[in-house]
Design a protein around this motif. Structure first.
Motif, mmCIF file in Angstrom:
data_model
loop_
_atom_site.group_PDB
_atom_site.id
_atom_site.type_symbol
_atom_site.label_atom_id
_atom_site.label_comp_id
_atom_site.label_asym_id
_atom_site.label_seq_id
_atom_site.Cartn_x
_atom_site.Cartn_y
_atom_site.Cartn_z
ATOM 1 N N PRO A 40 6.829 2.208 3.924
ATOM 2 C CA PRO A 40 6.449 2.393 2.038
ATOM 3 C C PRO A 40 5.291 1.946 1.571
ATOM 4 N N ILE A 41 4.934 0.334 2.041
ATOM 5 C CA ILE A 41 3.980 -0.507 1.609
ATOM 6 C C ILE A 41 2.448 0.200 2.523
ATOM 7 N N GLU A 42 2.799 0.153 3.692
ATOM 8 C CA GLU A 42 1.673 0.846 4.404
ATOM 9 C C GLU A 42 0.884 2.080 3.802
ATOM 10 N N TYR A 71 2.806 -2.570 -5.755
ATOM 11 C CA TYR A 71 1.528 -2.991 -5.676
ATOM 12 C C TYR A 71 0.471 -2.788 -5.591
ATOM 13 N N ALA A 72 0.161 -1.239 -4.765
ATOM 14 C CA ALA A 72 -0.589 -0.562 -4.277
ATOM 15 C C ALA A 72 -1.185 0.280 -5.675
ATOM 16 N N GLN A 111 2.944 -10.537 0.784
ATOM 17 C CA GLN A 111 2.152 -10.487 1.756
ATOM 18 C C GLN A 111 2.025 -9.654 2.899
ATOM 19 N N LEU A 112 3.100 -8.759 3.130
ATOM 20 C CA LEU A 112 3.081 -7.570 3.894
ATOM 21 C C LEU A 112 1.939 -6.746 3.120
ATOM 22 N N HIS A 113 1.976 -6.701 1.905
ATOM 23 C CA HIS A 113 0.985 -5.782 0.839
ATOM 24 C C HIS A 113 -0.478 -6.043 1.012
#
Length: 260
Positions: A40-42, A71-72, A111-113
């Motif tokens: 999802p984040i990617e 986040y995005a 942090q992944l984002h």
């Protein structure tokens, strides 16, 4: 109701904290990082960085008390309206939004984002943007004609729904009905982003086995298109998180816009 009976999320609920711990934590034995965090984040980060999804109002209609999918969009929307179908999920979410002691720790997802976005940033900055944008959190009833009755929502520029339709739909008719309801909440030309699990019949939270609606990419695409949306992006990924907690076969990302 016996614990072995499959429950309906929007009717019976579940423990939202256990849900986060099972599927979104940074514990070493949490096997769903690639499916439920990175995927999802990617895809959300890449989609929003393209720059054509922005506006005044974003409505989030998602499962449980997740925040990592926000986040995005928080970089492009200053007003995020978060709607939940369960009171306990609102309470758990507000613990994090209000930085209360004992809130679920999302630093690993933040942090992944940051890593995927490829920009220099502090965790506090990213999380602060989400907290600043998400000023409106409320309960809704998706089975009402006006899901916020008596409040009338402003037409949205974008709706994001993550993993929600997978567990509130009993069949294909429900899936069509909810997509149509999402469309009614959008401005002409507005964007609909769906993230779901493919061919899941159940997932487990604590002792509760929650119903899952088993559908595939073709059904999702056909339904979205039939309800007047143009699909801009569709990405699927085979399940890598193998566990008896859930029987999903993959994950799905669809970004679309409503025809004017």
């Amino acid at each position: 109701m016996a614990s072995c009976t499959r429950k309906l999320y929007h009717v019976h609920g579940f423990d939202p904290r256990q849900h986060l711990e099972h599927y979104f934590s940074d514990k070493p034995d949490m096997v769903f990082e690639e499916d439920f965090l990175i995927f999802p984040i990617e895809n959300l980060t890449k989609t929003f960085l393209e720059g054509h999804i922005r506006g005044d109002v974003l409505i989030d209609l998602s499962l449980g008390s997740m925040i990592h999918h926000l986040y995005a969009p928080s970089e492009f929307f200053k007003n995020i309206i978060i709607l939940k179908v369960r009171d306990r999920c609102i309470l758990e979410l507000k613990r994090w939004l209000n930085t209360r002691t004992g809130a679920f720790e999302w630093g690993h997802a933040t942090q992944l984002h940051i890593n995927i976005e490829g920009k220099s940033a502090e965790l506090q900055d990213k999380e602060g943007k989400v907290r600043e944008a998400a000023q409106h959190v409320a309960k809704c009833d998706l089975d009402k004609q006006n899901i916020m009755d008596p409040v009338v929502l402003p037409p949205a520029d974008c709706i994001i729904s993550v993993f929600l339709l997978d567990c509130i739909c009993k069949d294909q008719d429900d899936y069509v009905r909810y997509i149509r309801k999402f469309s009614e909440l959008l401005k002409p030309g507005g964007h609909l982003i769906l993230i779901g699990v493919i061919n899941m019949t159940y997932f487990t939270v604590g002792k509760d086995k929650i119903h899952g609606f088993a559908y595939d990419q073709d059904l999702a695409r056909k339904t979205v298109a039939a309800e007047g949306f143009v699909i801009d992006k569709c990405v699927t990924k085979k399940a890598t998180g193998i566990s008896d907690l859930v029987d999903h076969k993959g994950v799905l990302f669809i970004a679309s816009h409503k025809e004017k």
